[in-house]
Motif scaffolding. Structure first.
Motif, PDB file in Angstrom:
ATOM      1  N   UNK A 131      44.500  24.128  24.008  1.00 12.12           N
ATOM      2  CA  UNK A 131      45.787  23.540  24.357  1.00 12.12           C
ATOM      3  C   UNK A 131      46.637  24.603  25.041  1.00 12.12           C
ATOM      4  N   UNK A 132      47.572  24.156  25.837  1.00 11.94           N
ATOM      5  CA  UNK A 132      48.472  25.088  26.515  1.00 11.94           C
ATOM      6  C   UNK A 132      49.909  24.616  26.469  1.00 11.94           C
ATOM      7  N   UNK A 133      50.180  23.554  25.728  1.00 13.82           N
ATOM      8  CA  UNK A 133      51.509  22.960  25.698  1.00 13.82           C
ATOM      9  C   UNK A 133      52.563  23.976  25.263  1.00 13.82           C
ATOM     10  N   UNK A 134      52.242  24.802  24.309  1.00 20.07           N
ATOM     11  CA  UNK A 134      53.208  25.777  23.795  1.00 20.07           C
ATOM     12  C   UNK A 134      53.308  27.012  24.680  1.00 20.07           C
ATOM     13  N   UNK A 135      52.417  27.127  25.667  1.00 15.52           N
ATOM     14  CA  UNK A 135      52.446  28.295  26.546  1.00 15.52           C
ATOM     15  C   UNK A 135      51.952  29.535  25.822  1.00 15.52           C
ATOM     16  N   UNK A 136      52.464  30.676  26.228  1.00 19.30           N
ATOM     17  CA  UNK A 136      52.138  31.926  25.556  1.00 19.30           C
ATOM     18  C   UNK A 136      50.671  32.279  25.576  1.00 19.30           C
ATOM     19  N   UNK A 137      50.197  32.822  24.467  1.00 22.58           N
ATOM     20  CA  UNK A 137      48.836  33.345  24.369  1.00 22.58           C
ATOM     21  C   UNK A 137      47.781  32.257  24.577  1.00 22.58           C
ATOM     22  N   UNK A 138      47.997  31.068  23.996  1.00 22.68           N
ATOM     23  CA  UNK A 138      47.018  29.978  24.174  1.00 22.68           C
ATOM     24  C   UNK A 138      46.840  29.629  25.647  1.00 22.68           C
ATOM     25  N   UNK A 139      47.943  29.594  26.367  1.00 19.15           N
ATOM     26  CA  UNK A 139      47.872  29.267  27.790  1.00 19.15           C
ATOM     27  C   UNK A 139      47.135  30.361  28.556  1.00 19.15           C
ATOM     28  N   UNK A 140      47.383  31.631  28.230  1.00 20.22           N
ATOM     29  CA  UNK A 140      46.689  32.738  28.895  1.00 20.22           C
ATOM     30  C   UNK A 140      45.183  32.683  28.607  1.00 20.22           C
ATOM     31  N   UNK A 141      44.816  32.397  27.377  1.00 16.06           N
ATOM     32  CA  UNK A 141      43.400  32.306  27.010  1.00 16.06           C
ATOM     33  C   UNK A 141      42.722  31.183  27.801  1.00 16.06           C
ATOM     34  N   UNK A 142      43.388  30.036  27.848  1.00 20.52           N
ATOM     35  CA  UNK A 142      42.815  28.885  28.550  1.00 20.52           C
ATOM     36  C   UNK A 142      42.671  29.187  30.048  1.00 20.52           C
ATOM     37  N   UNK A 143      43.683  29.785  30.648  1.00 19.06           N
ATOM     38  CA  UNK A 143      43.638  30.103  32.088  1.00 19.06           C
ATOM     39  C   UNK A 143      42.509  31.096  32.387  1.00 19.06           C
ATOM     40  N   UNK A 144      42.344  32.080  31.515  1.00 22.03           N
ATOM     41  CA  UNK A 144      41.289  33.080  31.699  1.00 22.03           C
ATOM     42  C   UNK A 144      39.906  32.417  31.629  1.00 22.03           C
ATOM     43  N   UNK A 145      39.727  31.503  30.681  1.00 21.24           N
ATOM     44  CA  UNK A 145      38.462  30.778  30.558  1.00 21.24           C
ATOM     45  C   UNK A 145      38.210  29.918  31.796  1.00 21.24           C
ATOM     46  N   UNK A 146      39.253  29.231  32.262  1.00 23.84           N
ATOM     47  CA  UNK A 146      39.103  28.388  33.450  1.00 23.84           C
ATOM     48  C   UNK A 146      38.606  29.212  34.637  1.00 23.84           C
ATOM     49  N   UNK A 147      39.250  30.343  34.877  1.00 20.80           N
ATOM     50  CA  UNK A 147      38.874  31.171  36.018  1.00 20.80           C
ATOM     51  C   UNK A 147      37.471  31.752  35.859  1.00 20.80           C
ATOM     52  N   UNK A 148      37.108  32.139  34.643  1.00 19.73           N
ATOM     53  CA  UNK A 148      35.769  32.674  34.410  1.00 19.73           C
ATOM     54  C   UNK A 148      34.705  31.612  34.698  1.00 19.73           C
ATOM     55  N   UNK A 149      34.956  30.407  34.259  1.00 17.89           N
ATOM     56  CA  UNK A 149      34.001  29.309  34.470  1.00 17.89           C
ATOM     57  C   UNK A 149      33.913  28.961  35.953  1.00 17.89           C
ATOM     58  N   UNK A 150      35.062  28.867  36.625  1.00 20.71           N
ATOM     59  CA  UNK A 150      35.049  28.572  38.065  1.00 20.71           C
ATOM     60  C   UNK A 150      34.334  29.683  38.831  1.00 20.71           C
ATOM     61  N   UNK A 151      34.541  30.920  38.428  1.00 23.73           N
ATOM     62  CA  UNK A 151      33.840  32.047  39.048  1.00 23.73           C
ATOM     63  C   UNK A 151      32.326  31.901  38.869  1.00 23.73           C
ATOM     64  N   UNK A 152      31.917  31.497  37.677  1.00 29.05           N
ATOM     65  CA  UNK A 152      30.472  31.324  37.408  1.00 29.05           C
ATOM     66  C   UNK A 152      29.872  30.216  38.276  1.00 29.05           C
ATOM     67  N   UNK A 153      30.735  29.312  38.740  1.00 31.38           N
ATOM     68  CA  UNK A 153      30.296  28.226  39.610  1.00 31.38           C
ATOM     69  C   UNK A 153      30.417  28.594  41.099  1.00 31.38           C
ATOM     70  N   UNK A 154      30.885  29.803  41.371  1.00 36.40           N
ATOM     71  CA  UNK A 154      31.086  30.227  42.750  1.00 36.40           C
ATOM     72  C   UNK A 154      32.356  29.681  43.365  1.00 36.40           C
ATOM     73  N   UNK A 155      33.341  29.351  42.520  1.00 35.50           N
ATOM     74  CA  UNK A 155      34.579  28.743  43.005  1.00 35.50           C
ATOM     75  C   UNK A 155      35.820  29.552  42.631  1.00 35.50           C
ATOM     76  N   UNK A 156      35.671  30.862  42.509  1.00 34.34           N
ATOM     77  CA  UNK A 156      36.818  31.710  42.185  1.00 34.34           C
ATOM     78  C   UNK A 156      37.834  31.649  43.312  1.00 34.34           C
ATOM     79  N   UNK A 157      39.085  31.830  42.951  1.00 36.37           N
ATOM     80  CA  UNK A 157      40.142  31.881  43.963  1.00 36.37           C
ATOM     81  C   UNK A 157      39.964  33.167  44.749  1.00 36.37           C
ATOM     82  N   UNK A 158      40.043  33.063  46.064  1.00 37.27           N
ATOM     83  CA  UNK A 158      39.911  34.261  46.902  1.00 37.27           C
ATOM     84  C   UNK A 158      41.008  35.243  46.556  1.00 37.27           C
ATOM     85  N   UNK A 159      40.634  36.520  46.480  1.00 37.34           N
ATOM     86  CA  UNK A 159      41.610  37.546  46.153  1.00 37.34           C
ATOM     87  C   UNK A 159      41.621  37.906  44.675  1.00 37.34           C
ATOM     88  N   UNK A 160      40.871  37.189  43.855  1.00 40.65           N
ATOM     89  CA  UNK A 160      40.820  37.497  42.419  1.00 40.65           C
ATOM     90  C   UNK A 160      39.604  38.329  42.108  1.00 40.65           C
TER      91      UNK A 160
END
Length: 160
Positions: A131-160
């Motif tokens: 969940x990320x509704x409360x923001x803070x650490x949970x939101x950072x953890x979720x965002x980090x996981x999202x980017x790691x997974x997208x990277x593993x799929x070859x879909x990382x945001x350019x510049x990251x």
């Protein structure tokens, strides 16, 4: 691990092609792999327009506006119902607004494929209890996981 992804399109403006369907399935599998989800799983993904997602958002969340994606988890605290036909754990439903995805892809300057993959990954993490509704650490953890997974799929945001 076996993953059954049922994809339904109620999006009338354009046909959801096989490449997009394959991308969604790949994103679902990538999340479960990253999360070391070892059971068989089933998830339903539906594509809709902004009008339909607005109605769903108002009906289920009392928010009278459209959104990009809605998640309807069927499990709680790691406990899921089981599909009696195949023994898969029923994770829940993902509803993606194609209209919103198109607009966000333009806004963020990346392709629609990356946006659909991001929305799928984001929603799958919700189905697994993040969940990320409360923001803070949970939101950072979720965002980090999202980017790691997208990277593993070859879909990382350019510049990251």
């Amino acid at each position: 691990m076996t993953v059954k992804v049922n994809i339904l399109s109620r999006y009338k403006k354009k046909k959801i092609d096989n490449d997009t369907k394959a991308l969604v399935k790949k994103a679902c599998k990538a999340v479960l792999k990253e999360e070391k989800f070892e059971n068989s799983a089933q998830v339903d993904v539906t594509f809709v327009d902004d009008d339909e997602i607005k109605k769903l958002n108002a009906n289920f969340r009392d928010i009278d506006k459209s959104t990009d994606v809605l998640s309807f988890p069927l499990g709680e605290n790691g406990e899921y119902d089981i599909n009696p036909e195949n023994g898969a754990l029923l994770l829940g439903d993902v509803i993606i607004s194609v209209d919103h995805a198109i607009n966000q892809a333009d806004l963020y300057g990346h392709g629609i494929e990356r946006e659909i993959a991001f929305l799928t990954v984001h929603s799958m993490l919700h189905l697994l209890g993040y969940d990320h509704v409360c923001g803070g650490e949970e939101q950072r953890i979720m965002r980090k996981k999202e980017e790691k997974i997208l990277d593993s799929m070859g879909l990382a945001v350019k510049g990251e």
